[in-house]
Design a protein around this motif. Structure first.
Motif, PDB file in Angstrom:
ATOM      1  N   ASP A  35       0.819  -1.228   0.000  1.00 10.32           N
ATOM      2  CA  ASP A  35       0.000   0.000   0.000  1.00 10.32           C
ATOM      3  C   ASP A  35       0.846   1.270   0.000  1.00 10.32           C
ATOM      4  O   ASP A  35       0.521   2.251   0.669  1.00 10.32           O
ATOM      5  N   GLY A  36       1.949   1.250  -0.767  1.00 13.11           N
ATOM      6  CA  GLY A  36       2.762   2.452  -0.883  1.00 13.11           C
ATOM      7  C   GLY A  36       3.511   2.836   0.369  1.00 13.11           C
ATOM      8  O   GLY A  36       3.927   3.999   0.519  1.00 13.11           O
ATOM      9  N   ALA A  37       3.726   1.915   1.288  1.00 13.48           N
ATOM     10  CA  ALA A  37       4.408   2.216   2.545  1.00 13.48           C
ATOM     11  C   ALA A  37       5.814   2.746   2.293  1.00 13.48           C
ATOM     12  O   ALA A  37       6.499   2.350   1.344  1.00 13.48           O
ATOM     13  N   ARG A  38       6.227   3.667   3.171  1.00 11.44           N
ATOM     14  CA  ARG A  38       7.600   4.183   3.126  1.00 11.44           C
ATOM     15  C   ARG A  38       8.458   3.289   4.027  1.00 11.44           C
ATOM     16  O   ARG A  38       8.235   3.241   5.231  1.00 11.44           O
ATOM     17  N   ILE A  39       9.404   2.597   3.427  1.00 14.21           N
ATOM     18  CA  ILE A  39      10.265   1.713   4.199  1.00 14.21           C
ATOM     19  C   ILE A  39      11.704   2.202   4.099  1.00 14.21           C
ATOM     20  O   ILE A  39      12.242   2.373   2.996  1.00 14.21           O
ATOM     21  N   ALA A  40      12.303   2.437   5.250  1.00 13.51           N
ATOM     22  CA  ALA A  40      13.703   2.853   5.323  1.00 13.51           C
ATOM     23  C   ALA A  40      14.560   1.643   5.664  1.00 13.51           C
ATOM     24  O   ALA A  40      14.277   0.936   6.636  1.00 13.51           O
ATOM     25  N   VAL A  41      15.547   1.385   4.847  1.00 16.90           N
ATOM     26  CA  VAL A  41      16.536   0.348   5.129  1.00 16.90           C
ATOM     27  C   VAL A  41      17.794   1.051   5.613  1.00 16.90           C
ATOM     28  O   VAL A  41      18.304   1.958   4.944  1.00 16.90           O
ATOM     29  N   VAL A  42      18.284   0.646   6.771  1.00 15.66           N
ATOM     30  CA  VAL A  42      19.467   1.285   7.348  1.00 15.66           C
ATOM     31  C   VAL A  42      20.632   0.311   7.273  1.00 15.66           C
ATOM     32  O   VAL A  42      20.591  -0.765   7.861  1.00 15.66           O
ATOM     33  N   ALA A  69       9.424   7.395   8.131  1.00 16.09           N
ATOM     34  CA  ALA A  69       9.076   6.142   7.452  1.00 16.09           C
ATOM     35  C   ALA A  69       7.917   5.473   8.165  1.00 16.09           C
ATOM     36  O   ALA A  69       7.598   5.777   9.323  1.00 16.09           O
ATOM     37  N   ASP A  70       7.286   4.538   7.458  1.00 19.72           N
ATOM     38  CA  ASP A  70       6.232   3.719   8.046  1.00 19.72           C
ATOM     39  C   ASP A  70       6.790   2.434   8.650  1.00 19.72           C
ATOM     40  O   ASP A  70       6.148   1.804   9.495  1.00 19.72           O
ATOM     41  N   ALA A  71       7.979   2.031   8.185  1.00 17.57           N
ATOM     42  CA  ALA A  71       8.657   0.849   8.726  1.00 17.57           C
ATOM     43  C   ALA A  71      10.137   1.005   8.461  1.00 17.57           C
ATOM     44  O   ALA A  71      10.557   1.752   7.569  1.00 17.57           O
ATOM     45  N   ALA A  72      10.940   0.300   9.249  1.00 22.35           N
ATOM     46  CA  ALA A  72      12.384   0.367   9.091  1.00 22.35           C
ATOM     47  C   ALA A  72      12.982  -1.021   9.203  1.00 22.35           C
ATOM     48  O   ALA A  72      12.610  -1.796  10.098  1.00 22.35           O
ATOM     49  N   VAL A  73      13.892  -1.340   8.300  1.00 20.02           N
ATOM     50  CA  VAL A  73      14.638  -2.591   8.342  1.00 20.02           C
ATOM     51  C   VAL A  73      16.088  -2.254   8.675  1.00 20.02           C
ATOM     52  O   VAL A  73      16.717  -1.469   7.962  1.00 20.02           O
ATOM     53  N   LEU A  74      16.581  -2.821   9.744  1.00 22.05           N
ATOM     54  CA  LEU A  74      17.925  -2.501  10.202  1.00 22.05           C
ATOM     55  C   LEU A  74      18.912  -3.569   9.722  1.00 22.05           C
ATOM     56  O   LEU A  74      18.774  -4.745  10.047  1.00 22.05           O
ATOM     57  N   GLY A  75      19.882  -3.125   8.957  1.00 28.31           N
ATOM     58  CA  GLY A  75      20.967  -4.000   8.525  1.00 28.31           C
ATOM     59  C   GLY A  75      22.254  -3.519   9.159  1.00 28.31           C
ATOM     60  O   GLY A  75      23.159  -3.003   8.483  1.00 28.31           O
ATOM     61  N   LEU A  76      22.344  -3.658  10.468  1.00 27.89           N
ATOM     62  CA  LEU A  76      23.447  -3.106  11.251  1.00 27.89           C
ATOM     63  C   LEU A  76      24.505  -4.144  11.603  1.00 27.89           C
ATOM     64  O   LEU A  76      25.313  -3.936  12.502  1.00 27.89           O
ATOM     65  N   GLY A  77      24.485  -5.259  10.892  1.00 26.84           N
ATOM     66  CA  GLY A  77      25.442  -6.313  11.197  1.00 26.84           C
ATOM     67  C   GLY A  77      24.862  -7.319  12.170  1.00 26.84           C
ATOM     68  O   GLY A  77      23.698  -7.247  12.577  1.00 26.84           O
ATOM     69  N   ALA A  78      25.690  -8.275  12.556  1.00 28.15           N
ATOM     70  CA  ALA A  78      25.222  -9.371  13.407  1.00 28.15           C
ATOM     71  C   ALA A  78      26.209  -9.627  14.538  1.00 28.15           C
ATOM     72  O   ALA A  78      27.381  -9.243  14.478  1.00 28.15           O
ATOM     73  N   GLU A  79      25.705 -10.262  15.570  1.00 30.51           N
ATOM     74  CA  GLU A  79      26.524 -10.672  16.710  1.00 30.51           C
ATOM     75  C   GLU A  79      26.501 -12.189  16.804  1.00 30.51           C
ATOM     76  O   GLU A  79      25.442 -12.817  16.705  1.00 30.51           O
ATOM     77  N   LEU A  80      27.666 -12.777  16.990  1.00 26.67           N
ATOM     78  CA  LEU A  80      27.750 -14.224  17.095  1.00 26.67           C
ATOM     79  C   LEU A  80      27.030 -14.713  18.348  1.00 26.67           C
ATOM     80  O   LEU A  80      27.164 -14.114  19.421  1.00 26.67           O
ATOM     81  N   SER A  81      26.288 -15.789  18.214  1.00 29.46           N
ATOM     82  CA  SER A  81      25.521 -16.346  19.335  1.00 29.46           C
ATOM     83  C   SER A  81      26.384 -17.353  20.102  1.00 29.46           C
ATOM     84  O   SER A  81      26.258 -18.569  19.928  1.00 29.46           O
ATOM     85  N   THR A  82      27.242 -16.823  20.948  1.00 29.70           N
ATOM     86  CA  THR A  82      28.203 -17.663  21.676  1.00 29.70           C
ATOM     87  C   THR A  82      27.965 -17.659  23.185  1.00 29.70           C
ATOM     88  O   THR A  82      28.813 -18.131  23.937  1.00 29.70           O
ATOM     89  N   THR A  83      26.838 -17.136  23.626  1.00 30.92           N
ATOM     90  CA  THR A  83      26.563 -17.099  25.068  1.00 30.92           C
ATOM     91  C   THR A  83      26.581 -18.492  25.673  1.00 30.92           C
ATOM     92  O   THR A  83      27.165 -18.723  26.742  1.00 30.92           O
TER      93      THR A  83
END
Length: 402
Positions: free
Chosen positions: A144-151, A231-245
């Motif tokens: 529906d024409g949403a404004r999506i910001a990818v970071v 924006a109406d929604a945001a997708v964060l591409g800020l990297g990842a953290e290893l799941s080593t807990t």
């Protein structure tokens, strides 16, 4: 639903591609052995690269089409939505969040990575793309024409922004660099990509370092310099953290934030192996490293599975990674760091290239830009260069572009 048993010959912790590959290798090597896969994800294992690739422009947008059918094809018993909270190497047991205790003969840690988030932002319009649940949620927002910001102008951010152009959305890609992927690629490629992305209607916002998000009727994303994006929604591409807990709490050796493994992918604890993102392994070409890409997950998971079944097979694979960005695509091996010396070789049409990345005169990585079926040759070039058998002046012509 099958109840979690008291003991299994092999317990795999994690529900991604590495877990699937390990289960397949185990089943092939020891068909009578009992295997349990304990996955915190509520969905069964899928081919995760499709979440930002094929599901947006392939034949099907249904994530079930990427189901690996792990349990059906390996004989493993799969327990989804099952979080392992303790690994106890001394007693050869794991403990789940429900307090269930499971004994194992061998165990594999294939816990992967989790996306980085803003710690103070809790809004279902702000998400990352790592799981089937994330994908389905983003599909619901992208209409529906949403404004999506990818970071984020890196690997996942550029793929998600490209994918979203297949939907009825207005896409903005905000990133901290001068150009998208400028931490990996030479200017000749980043300038081309900027033209491609803007040509597909994506608004590019360079130099944007996300400081926070205000969640009201609309989202307001603020940079460290005070710049605002709405924006109406945001997708964060800020990297990842290893799941080593889990590994750290169990006392396993960690280094560089990853789980140290020997050439056979064994950890410092008896009968405990690690594969995929979290494994810090000695790459035969490039030395000690961990790799967060699907080729490594598949190859290391399979090697770990065979070794859990009694093989003594060294992990000697140098992984590749790949991406498709609209009509362009690439495969790569090793370090793609734009701070290294980059030597480019283009075809006559200037549509395909091979880029060698050098440090102290030795090749550390090779980018195959629109150049196919050359990954094995790229590995050979890296090996020859690292061993002093191939001088920088002799790189031209080693891998024909295109």
């Amino acid at each position: 639903m099958t109840d979690l048993g008291y003991r299994y010959d092999h317990v795999i912790i994690g529900g991604g591609v590495a877990a699937d590959a390990a289960a397949r290798a185990l089943h092939e090597a020891a068909p009578e052995a009992s295997i349990a896969i304990l996955s915190a994800d509520p969905h069964s294992p899928v081919y995760r690269p499709a979440l930002s690739k094929d599901l947006w422009h392939g034949e099907s947008d249904d994530p079930d089409s990427q189901d690996l059918r792990t349990a059906e094809e390996t004989g493993a018993v799969l327990f989804t939505a099952t979080l392992v909270t303790e690994l106890c190497p001394g007693s050869h047991t794991v403990v789940t969040a429900r307090g269930q205790v499971v004994h194992y003969g061998t165990a594999l840690l294939a816990t992967g990575s989790t996306a980085r988030h803003l710690p103070d932002v809790h809004d279902d319009r702000v998400l990352s793309l790592r799981t089937v649940g994330d994908y389905r949620h983003l599909r619901g927002l992208a209409r529906d024409g949403a404004r999506i910001a990818v970071v984020g102008g890196g690997y996942i951010g550029t793929e998600v922004a490209a994918a979203l152009t297949r939907t009825d959305t207005q896409v903005t890609l905000a990133h901290s660099g001068r150009a998208i992927l400028d931490h990996m690629f030479p200017v000749s490629i980043t300038e081309h990509l900027e033209q491609v992305y803007t040509g597909h209607g994506i608004t590019l916002v360079p130099g944007f370092r996300l400081a926070g998000i205000e969640t009201g009727d609309e989202l307001v994303l603020r940079s460290e310099t005070g710049e605002e994006l709405r924006a109406d929604a945001a997708v964060l591409g800020l990297g990842a953290e290893l799941s080593t807990t889990l590994a750290g709490a169990a006392g396993l050796d960690l280094e560089r934030g990853a789980v140290v493994v020997d050439p056979y992918l064994r950890t410092s604890a008896p009968d405990v192996y690690a594969a995929g993102d979290i494994a810090l392994f000695d790459d035969a070409l490039l030395g000690l490293r961990h790799v967060e890409h699907v080729d490594h997950a598949q190859a290391s998971g399979a090697t770990a599975g065979r070794n859990m079944a009694g093989a003594e097979e060294a992990y000697e694979h140098t992984p590749l990674f790949f991406s498709d960005l609209f009509d362009d695509g690439y495969e790569a091996v090793g370090r793609l760091d734009a701070h290294l010396e980059m030597r480019e070789e283009w075809n006559e049409e200037h549509t395909a290239a091979v880029v060698h990345y050098l440090e102290d005169g030795a090749v550390e990585g090779v980018l195959l830009w629109n150049t196919w079926d050359a990954v094995d040759r790229a590995r050979e070039v890296i090996a020859a260069s690292q061993q002093g058998e191939l001088a920088p002046a002799d790189l031209r012509g080693q891998i024909p572009p295109g």
